[in-house]
Design a protein around this motif. Structure first.
Motif, PDB file in Angstrom:
ATOM      1  N   ASP A  22     -15.658  28.072  15.701  1.00 24.73           N
ATOM      2  CA  ASP A  22     -16.643  28.295  16.641  1.00 24.73           C
ATOM      3  C   ASP A  22     -17.589  29.301  16.463  1.00 24.73           C
ATOM      4  OD1 ASP A  22     -15.583  25.726  17.675  1.00 24.73           O
ATOM      5  OD2 ASP A  22     -15.129  26.598  19.675  1.00 24.73           O
ATOM      6  N   ALA A  23     -16.993  30.444  16.132  1.00 25.31           N
ATOM      7  CA  ALA A  23     -17.876  31.654  15.697  1.00 25.31           C
ATOM      8  C   ALA A  23     -18.603  31.610  14.508  1.00 25.31           C
ATOM      9  CB  ALA A  23     -16.795  32.893  15.781  1.00 25.31           C
ATOM     10  N   LEU A  24     -17.817  30.757  13.571  1.00 22.60           N
ATOM     11  CA  LEU A  24     -18.731  30.725  12.209  1.00 22.60           C
ATOM     12  C   LEU A  24     -19.831  29.699  12.044  1.00 22.60           C
ATOM     13  CD1 LEU A  24     -15.776  30.888   9.710  1.00 22.60           C
ATOM     14  CD2 LEU A  24     -17.499  32.604  10.083  1.00 22.60           C
ATOM     15  N   ALA A  25     -19.823  28.744  13.268  1.00 28.95           N
ATOM     16  CA  ALA A  25     -20.706  27.870  13.665  1.00 28.95           C
ATOM     17  C   ALA A  25     -21.932  28.422  14.153  1.00 28.95           C
ATOM     18  CB  ALA A  25     -20.191  26.579  14.269  1.00 28.95           C
ATOM     19  N   GLN A  26     -22.010  29.639  14.639  1.00 29.71           N
ATOM     20  CA  GLN A  26     -23.046  30.044  15.456  1.00 29.71           C
ATOM     21  C   GLN A  26     -24.256  30.483  14.356  1.00 29.71           C
ATOM     22  OE1 GLN A  26     -21.581  33.119  18.061  1.00 29.71           O
ATOM     23  NE2 GLN A  26     -20.026  31.971  18.822  1.00 29.71           N
ATOM     24  N   PRO A  27     -25.341  30.199  14.663  1.00 30.52           N
ATOM     25  CA  PRO A  27     -26.334  30.696  13.510  1.00 30.52           C
ATOM     26  C   PRO A  27     -26.651  32.098  13.431  1.00 30.52           C
ATOM     27  CG  PRO A  27     -27.238  28.728  15.176  1.00 30.52           C
ATOM     28  CD  PRO A  27     -25.864  29.233  15.338  1.00 30.52           C
ATOM     29  N   GLN A  28     -26.225  33.055  14.592  1.00 35.05           N
ATOM     30  CA  GLN A  28     -26.705  34.048  14.685  1.00 35.05           C
ATOM     31  C   GLN A  28     -25.562  35.005  13.596  1.00 35.05           C
ATOM     32  OE1 GLN A  28     -26.096  32.284  17.294  1.00 35.05           O
ATOM     33  NE2 GLN A  28     -27.411  32.985  19.015  1.00 35.05           N
ATOM     34  N   LEU A  29     -24.236  34.756  13.834  1.00 30.24           N
ATOM     35  CA  LEU A  29     -23.232  35.205  12.866  1.00 30.24           C
ATOM     36  C   LEU A  29     -23.338  34.816  11.476  1.00 30.24           C
ATOM     37  CD1 LEU A  29     -20.533  36.694  12.642  1.00 30.24           C
ATOM     38  CD2 LEU A  29     -19.439  34.544  13.084  1.00 30.24           C
ATOM     39  N   ARG A  30     -24.018  33.356  11.146  1.00 30.51           N
ATOM     40  CA  ARG A  30     -24.187  33.028   9.890  1.00 30.51           C
ATOM     41  C   ARG A  30     -25.259  33.835   9.261  1.00 30.51           C
ATOM     42  NH1 ARG A  30     -21.774  28.827   8.622  1.00 30.51           N
ATOM     43  NH2 ARG A  30     -23.218  28.140   6.855  1.00 30.51           N
ATOM     44  N   GLU A  31     -26.147  34.160  10.095  1.00 27.16           N
ATOM     45  CA  GLU A  31     -27.285  34.882   9.553  1.00 27.16           C
ATOM     46  C   GLU A  31     -26.915  36.347   9.229  1.00 27.16           C
ATOM     47  OE1 GLU A  31     -31.945  36.538  10.831  1.00 27.16           O
ATOM     48  OE2 GLU A  31     -31.009  34.695  11.989  1.00 27.16           O
ATOM     49  N   ARG A  32     -26.079  36.889   9.981  1.00 25.92           N
ATOM     50  CA  ARG A  32     -25.663  38.098   9.908  1.00 25.92           C
ATOM     51  C   ARG A  32     -24.584  38.316   8.566  1.00 25.92           C
ATOM     52  NH1 ARG A  32     -23.512  40.987  15.108  1.00 25.92           N
ATOM     53  NH2 ARG A  32     -23.419  42.788  13.911  1.00 25.92           N
ATOM     54  N   PHE A  33     -23.850  37.414   8.305  1.00 25.80           N
ATOM     55  CA  PHE A  33     -22.957  37.062   7.327  1.00 25.80           C
ATOM     56  C   PHE A  33     -23.854  37.034   5.925  1.00 25.80           C
ATOM     57  CE2 PHE A  33     -18.378  36.254   7.811  1.00 25.80           C
ATOM     58  CZ  PHE A  33     -18.369  36.779   8.948  1.00 25.80           C
ATOM     59  N   VAL A  34     -24.871  36.395   5.785  1.00 21.13           N
ATOM     60  CA  VAL A  34     -25.489  36.278   4.726  1.00 21.13           C
ATOM     61  C   VAL A  34     -26.651  37.505   4.423  1.00 21.13           C
ATOM     62  CG1 VAL A  34     -27.517  35.036   3.855  1.00 21.13           C
ATOM     63  CG2 VAL A  34     -25.891  33.625   4.878  1.00 21.13           C
ATOM     64  N   THR A  35     -26.910  38.204   5.464  1.00 14.24           N
ATOM     65  CA  THR A  35     -27.829  39.360   5.491  1.00 14.24           C
ATOM     66  C   THR A  35     -26.814  40.167   4.766  1.00 14.24           C
ATOM     67  OG1 THR A  35     -29.118  38.748   7.249  1.00 14.24           O
ATOM     68  CG2 THR A  35     -29.115  41.172   6.665  1.00 14.24           C
ATOM     69  N   ALA A  36     -25.492  40.556   5.059  1.00 10.13           N
ATOM     70  CA  ALA A  36     -24.632  41.303   4.661  1.00 10.13           C
ATOM     71  C   ALA A  36     -24.100  40.932   3.360  1.00 10.13           C
ATOM     72  CB  ALA A  36     -23.396  41.466   5.611  1.00 10.13           C
ATOM     73  N   GLY A  37     -24.430  39.931   2.699  1.00  6.82           N
ATOM     74  CA  GLY A  37     -24.051  39.410   1.402  1.00  6.82           C
ATOM     75  C   GLY A  37     -22.773  38.482   1.338  1.00  6.82           C
ATOM     76  N   LEU A  38     -22.512  37.890   2.489  1.00  4.16           N
ATOM     77  CA  LEU A  38     -21.351  37.189   2.636  1.00  4.16           C
ATOM     78  C   LEU A  38     -21.698  35.591   3.004  1.00  4.16           C
ATOM     79  CD1 LEU A  38     -19.515  39.365   5.187  1.00  4.16           C
ATOM     80  CD2 LEU A  38     -18.815  39.126   2.823  1.00  4.16           C
ATOM     81  N   ASP A  39     -20.902  34.773   2.457  1.00  5.34           N
ATOM     82  CA  ASP A  39     -21.294  33.469   2.479  1.00  5.34           C
ATOM     83  C   ASP A  39     -20.307  32.763   3.113  1.00  5.34           C
ATOM     84  OD1 ASP A  39     -22.238  30.781   1.945  1.00  5.34           O
ATOM     85  OD2 ASP A  39     -21.169  30.656   0.068  1.00  5.34           O
ATOM     86  N   PRO A  40     -20.836  32.446   4.784  1.00 10.22           N
ATOM     87  CA  PRO A  40     -19.676  31.914   5.656  1.00 10.22           C
ATOM     88  C   PRO A  40     -19.124  30.652   5.266  1.00 10.22           C
ATOM     89  CG  PRO A  40     -22.054  31.726   6.548  1.00 10.22           C
ATOM     90  CD  PRO A  40     -21.955  32.737   5.216  1.00 10.22           C
ATOM     91  N   TRP A  41     -18.003  30.415   5.607  1.00 15.33           N
ATOM     92  CA  TRP A  41     -17.076  29.157   5.193  1.00 15.33           C
ATOM     93  C   TRP A  41     -17.555  27.865   5.855  1.00 15.33           C
ATOM     94  CZ3 TRP A  41     -14.325  28.838   1.004  1.00 15.33           C
ATOM     95  CH2 TRP A  41     -13.524  27.937   0.829  1.00 15.33           C
TER      96      TRP A  41
END
Length: 330
Positions: free
Chosen positions: A278-297
């Motif tokens: 559920d957390a990984l489906a949240q656009p805010q977290l996904r955006e923060r991951f990508v900004t940090a250089g991570l590709d959410p699963w």
């Protein structure tokens, strides 16, 4: 709805009645990492913890604890002896749970496949070859050419620790260049310290997890030369791949996953899995991951999927160890 979300939500739904009776979670959950603050594993853990707590319900709270040492193997062994109650989990990466078990002389004390409950995959962590501003090249192809032609003793590379994925990625660069010699290796205690050493010119280059280097690349404190996967990373579209810069087919990357002690109740594992999905489906977290250089699963992500992923990655990195010929003594 993506199959990943359906499977994750279904696992959580099955756990709901038992969890309602037990009140889980009724106190803070500790998410351990095996590395120091500031590195990519710490970044991934803190971003996830911030959203996972609310996703677990009104009593959900996740605190991150750093237990650094021996490239994550100390904390991994420590986790085996924690109470299997769902209140201690660990965010791990491929070095401690796919790479080092094959590279370490005598193996690790723990079995990454059979000694844990596999909760969920969190993200991929692209790697990037970074160079100091003083490194004498202007683009990726020229950097590759200089690494191929230069004296390896004059071009030491930094890593986030002996046995870390950046360590082996540096060795894989040497293998792929087919130059007949290895570069001098300078290990640091974390990805953050590694990138700082390159920014200061203490070392000339290294292969970093992008999450550890993203800020310094954006600020031009280090040069992002090339990513090590087969595709460019969306947050840094101007950084080419090594594969398109003179090293055809070069492809190596990191990943992050959550595990728990082996006997953790299935209901708690399912609830944690549902919360992570559920957390990984949240656009805010996904955006923060990508900004940090991570590709959410985004692939199927039940506990069963996670275990199968660990099995595949173990075999993949067994082959990496075989190709580099590196053996470790931690």
């Amino acid at each position: 709805m993506h199959r990943r979300s359906v499977l994750g939500l279904a696992a959580g739904a099955l756990a709901t009645p038992a969890l309602a009776q037990s009140g889980y979670p009724d106190r803070a959950i500790t998410m351990v990492t095996g590395f120091a603050p500031g590195g990519s594993t710490d970044v991934a853990a803190r971003l996830l913890a911030d959203r996972l707590g609310p996703a677990l319900g009104p009593n959900g709270r996740v605190v991150v604890e750093n237990r650094a040492g021996a490239s994550g193997t100390i904390a991994s062994d420590w986790l085996r002896y924690r109470p299997a109650d769902g209140y201690t989990v660990m965010l791990v990466e491929c070095s401690s749970h796919a790479l080092i078990p094959h590279a370490l002389q005598g193996g690790t004390r723990y079995d990454p496949i059979n000694d844990y409950a596999h909760v969920a995959i969190v993200a991929n962590g692209p790697l990037v070859l970074v160079a100091s501003p003083q490194f004498p090249s202007t683009n990726a192809a020229e950097t590759v050419s200089r690494l191929r032609a230069g004296n390896p003793e004059d071009m030491p590379y930094a890593s986030s620790g002996v046995g870390s994925l950046p360590h082996f990625a540096g060795e894989m660069v040497a293998v792929a260049l087919d130059r007949g010699g290895r570069f001098a290796h300078v290990p640091y205690r974390s990805g953050g310290l590694m990138v700082e050493s390159i920014a200061r010119g203490e070392t000339q280059w290294g292969v970093a997890v992008l999450a550890s280097a993203a800020g310094q690349v954006r600020d031009s404190r280090v040069r992002g030369v090339a990513v090590t996967g087969l595709q460019r990373f969306p947050a840094f579209p101007d950084i080419p791949t090594l594969a398109e810069s003179g090293m055809p087919g070069f492809d190596i990357g990191n990943w992050y996953a959550v595990i728990a002690p082996k006997e953790t109740p299935a209901a708690a594992v399912a609830a944690l899995n549902r919360g992570i999905v559920d957390a990984l489906a949240q656009p805010q977290l996904r955006e923060r991951f990508v900004t940090a250089g991570l590709d959410p699963w985004t692939q199927p992500n039940t506990p069963t999927d996670a275990r199968a992923f660990f099995v595949r990655e173990s075999e993949k990195f067994r082959q990496v160890v075989q190709r580099t010929g590196v053996r470790l003594e931690l």
